[in-house]
Design a protein around this motif. Structure first.
Motif, PDB file in Angstrom:
ATOM      1  N   VAL A  52       0.826  -1.211   0.000  1.00  0.00           N
ATOM      2  CA  VAL A  52       0.000   0.000   0.000  1.00  0.00           C
ATOM      3  C   VAL A  52       0.858   1.258   0.000  1.00  0.00           C
ATOM      4  N   ALA A  53       0.552   2.146  -0.944  1.00  0.00           N
ATOM      5  CA  ALA A  53       1.182   3.463  -0.971  1.00  0.00           C
ATOM      6  C   ALA A  53       0.374   4.462  -0.156  1.00  0.00           C
ATOM      7  N   ALA A  54      -0.954   4.393  -0.265  1.00  0.00           N
ATOM      8  CA  ALA A  54      -1.821   5.349   0.424  1.00  0.00           C
ATOM      9  C   ALA A  54      -3.218   4.767   0.551  1.00  0.00           C
ATOM     10  N   ALA A  55      -3.964   5.296   1.523  1.00  0.00           N
ATOM     11  CA  ALA A  55      -5.345   4.870   1.753  1.00  0.00           C
ATOM     12  C   ALA A  55      -6.220   6.099   1.926  1.00  0.00           C
ATOM     13  N   GLY A  56      -7.402   6.067   1.344  1.00  0.00           N
ATOM     14  CA  GLY A  56      -8.344   7.168   1.496  1.00  0.00           C
ATOM     15  C   GLY A  56      -9.113   7.061   2.800  1.00  0.00           C
ATOM     16  N   LEU A  57      -9.469   8.214   3.366  1.00  0.00           N
ATOM     17  CA  LEU A  57     -10.305   8.265   4.571  1.00  0.00           C
ATOM     18  C   LEU A  57     -11.747   8.518   4.170  1.00  0.00           C
ATOM     19  N   ASN A  58     -12.662   7.901   4.907  1.00  0.00           N
ATOM     20  CA  ASN A  58     -14.086   8.069   4.658  1.00  0.00           C
ATOM     21  C   ASN A  58     -14.831   8.190   5.981  1.00  0.00           C
ATOM     22  N   ARG A  59     -16.046   8.711   5.903  1.00  0.00           N
ATOM     23  CA  ARG A  59     -16.829   8.885   7.129  1.00  0.00           C
ATOM     24  C   ARG A  59     -17.066   7.553   7.831  1.00  0.00           C
ATOM     25  N   ALA A  60     -17.100   6.466   7.080  1.00  0.00           N
ATOM     26  CA  ALA A  60     -17.251   5.151   7.694  1.00  0.00           C
ATOM     27  C   ALA A  60     -16.100   4.845   8.647  1.00  0.00           C
ATOM     28  N   ASP A  61     -14.904   5.357   8.353  1.00  0.00           N
ATOM     29  CA  ASP A  61     -13.765   5.151   9.253  1.00  0.00           C
ATOM     30  C   ASP A  61     -13.980   5.875  10.570  1.00  0.00           C
ATOM     31  N   LEU A  62     -14.564   7.077  10.507  1.00  0.00           N
ATOM     32  CA  LEU A  62     -14.879   7.812  11.734  1.00  0.00           C
ATOM     33  C   LEU A  62     -15.897   7.035  12.569  1.00  0.00           C
ATOM     34  N   LEU A  63     -16.902   6.490  11.897  1.00  0.00           N
ATOM     35  CA  LEU A  63     -17.931   5.724  12.602  1.00  0.00           C
ATOM     36  C   LEU A  63     -17.345   4.467  13.225  1.00  0.00           C
ATOM     37  N   GLN A  64     -16.468   3.788  12.487  1.00  0.00           N
ATOM     38  CA  GLN A  64     -15.852   2.576  13.035  1.00  0.00           C
ATOM     39  C   GLN A  64     -14.971   2.904  14.236  1.00  0.00           C
ATOM     40  N   LEU A  65     -14.213   3.978  14.139  1.00  0.00           N
ATOM     41  CA  LEU A  65     -13.361   4.398  15.254  1.00  0.00           C
ATOM     42  C   LEU A  65     -14.191   4.690  16.492  1.00  0.00           C
ATOM     43  N   ALA A  66     -15.381   5.241  16.302  1.00  0.00           N
ATOM     44  CA  ALA A  66     -16.262   5.571  17.428  1.00  0.00           C
ATOM     45  C   ALA A  66     -17.025   4.359  17.948  1.00  0.00           C
ATOM     46  N   GLY A  67     -16.849   3.208  17.301  1.00  0.00           N
ATOM     47  CA  GLY A  67     -17.532   1.994  17.737  1.00  0.00           C
ATOM     48  C   GLY A  67     -18.932   1.834  17.185  1.00  0.00           C
TER      49      GLY A  67
END
Length: 320
Positions: free
Chosen positions: A30-45
């Motif tokens: 992997v060179a890079a990964a995009g961030l998405n709102r789903a990542d914020l939701l997953q981080l928050a549980g």
């Protein structure tokens, strides 16, 4: 391999064991990964990965193929971007090869990391599920988001006038630069969307707060595609309008779709959308990039709702 985990609301890099490939899978450095709102939701549980998906954050990545199986279309060294159910924010990713696509001509790996999730979401919901036809009018709520920015450009490229709702005048100007006909500020003039109605299709990541207005804004045989619940999940609606206008309400998520669905979407993007980047008709709209060690700042930037377009986490700039 190193992988970014969300543990009790905190980001933490961990060393995990790499797994062997199953038939049809590829390994991507992997060179890079995009961030998405789903990542914020997953981080928050609030948004756990689907069964069988990695717990590592990240729904999209770009990099270089480092290993394949005999039945793969890919070869070691190929530059690809991939649509994932999880695992993108890691030094390597294993994924079904059908969920990968070649990096569009002329784009860097870092730029390509911003493509799969938002362009797959915009394309599949507008042109597959809503069956958008040339000339039909579109309303995009949260038009300056990553998905919204992609959707505006697709609408312009394929002959669909579109309007947006956004949070600020700056974001409205951003959308108009991308090709939106116009729009309103959600805090002051949401009802102003009536001036542009009726719409054939509404792409809506907001949900409950906009439900009643959406029914008013849609015309006969309109399609309301619901892709998020930022404005709540409980709504009171006049179902008479749904019946009378023959409105279709389509609930849509991408992360838990089948490999076959994702494969079809990626092939469509590769054939119909990626060439438009080479022709200069589409813009990646990469707003901000962060080094892996600054992952917390990257997540904070996305959560601020002040980013127009995409945020990318760079894991290995040396792969370019």
């Amino acid at each position: 391999m190193n992988a970014l985990q969300g543990i009790e609301g905190q980001l933490e890099w961990q060393s995990l064991s790499a797994r062997a490939l199953a038939p049809g899978e590829i390994r991507i450095k992997v060179a890079a990964a995009g961030l998405n709102r789903a990542d914020l939701l997953q981080l928050a549980g609030n948004y756990p990965p689907p069964p069988g998906a990695p717990a590592t954050l990240g729904l999209e990545c770009a990099g270089v193929v480092s290993e394949t199986t005999a039945d793969s279309r890919w070869q070691v060294g190929d530059r690809v971007c991939a649509l994932l159910a999880g695992g993108g924010m890691a030094s390597e990713v294993v994924v079904d090869g059908r969920q990968a696509a070649s990096v569009p001509e002329g784009l860097s790996l870092i730029e390509a990391a911003a493509l799969p999730e938002v362009w797959a979401t915009a394309w599949s919901n507008l042109f597959d599920l809503a069956a958008l036809q040339p000339g039909e009018k579109v309303l995009l709520h949260a038009g300056a988001s990553g998905v919204g920015s992609a959707a505006i450009q697709l609408c312009k490229a394929f002959g669909n006038p579109c309007w947006v709702s956004v949070g600020s005048q700056d974001r409205l100007a951003h959308c108009e630069r991308l090709g939106a006909e116009g729009g309103v500020l959600r805090k002051t003039d949401l009802e102003g969307l009536r001036d542009f109605a009726p719409f054939h299709v509404i792409l809506d990541p907001v949900g409950a707060n906009y439900a009643s207005l959406n029914l008013d804004l849609l015309g006969q045989d309109g399609r309301w595609v619901l892709i998020g619940l930022m404005g709540g999940r409980q709504a009171e609606m006049d179902l008479g309008k749904v019946l009378g206008k023959r409105i279709r309400i389509i609930g849509s998520t991408l992360r838990n779709r089948s490999v076959e669905f994702k494969a079809k979407t990626m092939r469509s993007l590769e054939a119909k959308v990626w060439p438009l980047f080479a022709e200069g008709k589409l813009n990646v709209n990469l707003e901000r990039r962060f080094a892996a060690q600054n992952a917390e700042a990257a997540f904070a930037a996305l959560e601020s709702n002040e980013v127009n377009g995409k945020v990318v986490l760079v894991l290995d700039e040396g792969l370019e």
